[in-house]
Design an enzyme around this catalytic site. Structure first.
Site, PDB file in Angstrom:
ATOM      1  N   ASP A 171      34.815  40.044  44.327  1.00 39.18           N
ATOM      2  CA  ASP A 171      34.642  39.676  45.593  1.00 39.18           C
ATOM      3  C   ASP A 171      34.643  40.610  46.468  1.00 39.18           C
ATOM      4  OD1 ASP A 171      34.901  38.682  48.137  1.00 39.18           O
ATOM      5  OD2 ASP A 171      36.342  37.188  47.466  1.00 39.18           O
TER       6      ASP A 171
ATOM      7  N   TYR B  55      49.665  38.863  46.660  1.00 38.77           N
ATOM      8  CA  TYR B  55      48.598  38.117  46.644  1.00 38.77           C
ATOM      9  C   TYR B  55      47.294  38.669  47.212  1.00 38.77           C
ATOM     10  CZ  TYR B  55      45.295  34.119  47.139  1.00 38.77           C
ATOM     11  OH  TYR B  55      44.189  33.614  47.282  1.00 38.77           O
TER      12      TYR B  55
ATOM     13  N   LYS C  24      42.524  35.014  44.402  1.00 40.97           N
ATOM     14  CA  LYS C  24      42.647  34.438  43.068  1.00 40.97           C
ATOM     15  C   LYS C  24      41.912  35.347  42.015  1.00 40.97           C
ATOM     16  CE  LYS C  24      45.529  31.200  41.876  1.00 40.97           C
ATOM     17  NZ  LYS C  24      46.607  31.629  41.207  1.00 40.97           N
TER      18      LYS C  24
HETATM   19  P1  13P Z   1      38.918  34.202  46.858  1.00 43.41           P
HETATM   20  O1  13P Z   1      39.817  34.535  45.835  1.00 43.41           O
HETATM   21  O2  13P Z   1      37.761  33.454  46.323  1.00 43.41           O
HETATM   22  O3  13P Z   1      38.375  35.273  47.555  1.00 43.41           O
HETATM   23  O4  13P Z   1      39.662  33.115  47.669  1.00 43.41           O
HETATM   24  C1  13P Z   1      40.955  33.354  48.362  1.00 43.41           C
HETATM   25  C2  13P Z   1      41.407  32.349  49.276  1.00 43.41           C
HETATM   26  O5  13P Z   1      42.340  32.581  49.824  1.00 43.41           O
HETATM   27  C3  13P Z   1      40.689  30.916  49.348  1.00 43.41           C
HETATM   28  O6  13P Z   1      41.256  30.302  50.367  1.00 43.41           O
HETATM   29 MG    MG Z   2      37.193  35.804  48.842  1.00 36.80          MG
HETATM   30 MG    MG Z   3      36.564  34.121  45.007  1.00 33.41          MG
END
Ligand code: 13P
Ligand code: MG
Ligand code: MG
Ligand code: 13P
Length: 368
Positions: free
Chosen positions: A11, A230, A233
């Protein structure tokens, strides 16, 4: 011919929140891979699932090739520059280091690779999921490679009657790769006992016991273990070889009709049902639901066909409706109970501070 499939995703920024990358971002990544990959990469394909861009490359350099990993890293770095110029959200989100050092694993991007001798016909599937983590593949691949209720080939095809070997990783362990190797069918209950814990034990590879050939490779990165906090994800990718000594395409896809609950969704902090989607799908409701796309390819001498978008079929429209209902249902209870992840999975987020403060206010009642 012996070839390697390298599937690498990150990402590096997205439009309108964690929704989807811009066209300029996709074009840049594609262009860098084509330009810089000359003489190294035989063929490539670039697409997105939610806010993650995935690069599929074929070559003959084997797994963990520094040049191939650097190519992907450079493409994501150049893409990040475009994302910054466009003011995209989370520009460079998954790139935890500014300069490349040896292997793109551990630097943020997710990596799934496999090297094999091409069969005369070589069909395979490339899965990419967003708003979830590597454990999302535990249930579907357990069912596709170890359960004849889903994979009829396990009883119908003599080429699969010996079963499959599972390499499973303990992703909570951060000192190194803590692995266990188990065989289906005789270790079935042990495999099940581990894989039920989707946040700790994840399938990394699956092999045919008939030939020893690699069947499945899944990215196992946990970003929080690398970053210590964090950072989004660990939206996982997977490569799966199909037909012949492996399950048929439809047998691998069948378990995805369950729309099983996985960790992820909003802020990577909730449980939600995994929705099979068409290629280049964005996320939406509650930054989700967790989604998974799947492209079918054939490869000959490293040359890829165009992709077949396997979840783009009327059957999966019906599944998506059902998964939407499951998402609705669990979202109705907000942050209570299983709707939100347990504290152990949130410990790298802001809730730690809150719990520390509250902890000081607790007292033991006297006189009882
Ligand atoms: P991503 O890991 O897809 O960037 O999503 C992060 C997030 O906090 C979505 O609410
Ligand atoms: Mg993202
Ligand atoms: Mg993502
Ligand atoms: P075909 O006879 O169409 O090749 O199908 C075989 C098969 O594997 C179906 O799952």
């Amino acid at each position: 011919m012996k070839i390697t499939l390298s599937f690498i995703k990150a990402d590096i920024g997205s439009i309108g929140g964690h929704i989807q990358p811009s066209q300029a971002l996709l074009d840049t990544v594609r262009e860098v891979v084509e330009r810089e990959g000359k003489g190294l990469i035989i063929d490539s394909y670039v697409g997105h699932t939610g806010d993650d861009i995935a690069i599929l490359m074929t070559h003959t350099e084997g797994e963990n090739c520094e040049k191939v990993h650097k190519l992907a890293f450079d493409a994501f770095m150049e893409g990040t520059e475009v994302a910054k110029k466009q003011g995209l959200y989370g520009a460079g989100q998954d790139l935890l280091k500014d300069s490349f050092s040896g292997n793109v694993k551990g630097m943020g991007p997710a990596v799934a690779e496999m090297e094999f001798e091409e069969r005369p016909n070589e069909p395979f599937l490339a899965f990419a999921a967003d708003k979830t983590d590597p454990g999302a593949y535990n249930l579907p691949f357990y069912l596709a490679f170890a359960d004849p209720m889903y994979c009829s080939g396990l009883i119908l095809s003599p080429k699969m009657s010996k079963g499959f070997t599972f390499d499973i990783m303990d992703v909570e362990y951060t000192e190194g790769d803590r692995m266990i190797r188990l065989n289906a069918p005789e270790d079935l209950y042990d495999i099940a006992a581990l894989l039920r814990d989707q946040e700790r034990f994840v399938i990394e590879k699956i092999y045919s016991r008939e030939t020893g050939d690699i069947a499945v490779s899944i990215s196992t990165t946990r970003l929080r273990n690398i970053a210590g906090k964090y950072t989004g994800k660990d939206d996982p990718i997977a490569l799966v070889r199909v037909q012949g000594n492996f399950p048929a395409t439809g047998e691998v896809l069948a378990p995805f009709s369950i729309g099983h609950f996985v960790a992820g969704f909003m802020r990577g902090s909730h449980n939600g049902p995994l929705m099979p989607v068409k290629k280049n799908s964005p996320t939406s409701y509650f930054d989700g639901p967790p989604i998974v796309s799947c492209l079918g390819f054939c490869v000959k001498d490293g040359k890829l066909t165009e992709p077949a978008d396997v979840f783009d079929h009327p059957y999966w429209d019906y599944v998506r409706d059902r998964v939407s209902q499951k998402a609705e249902e669990i979202r109705r209870q907000g942050f209570f109970g299983p709707a939100m992840l347990p504290y152990s999975e949130l410990e790298y987020g802001g809730i730690v501070e809150k719990m520390k403060k509250l902890d000081e206010k607790f007292f033991i009642r006297e006189g009882e």
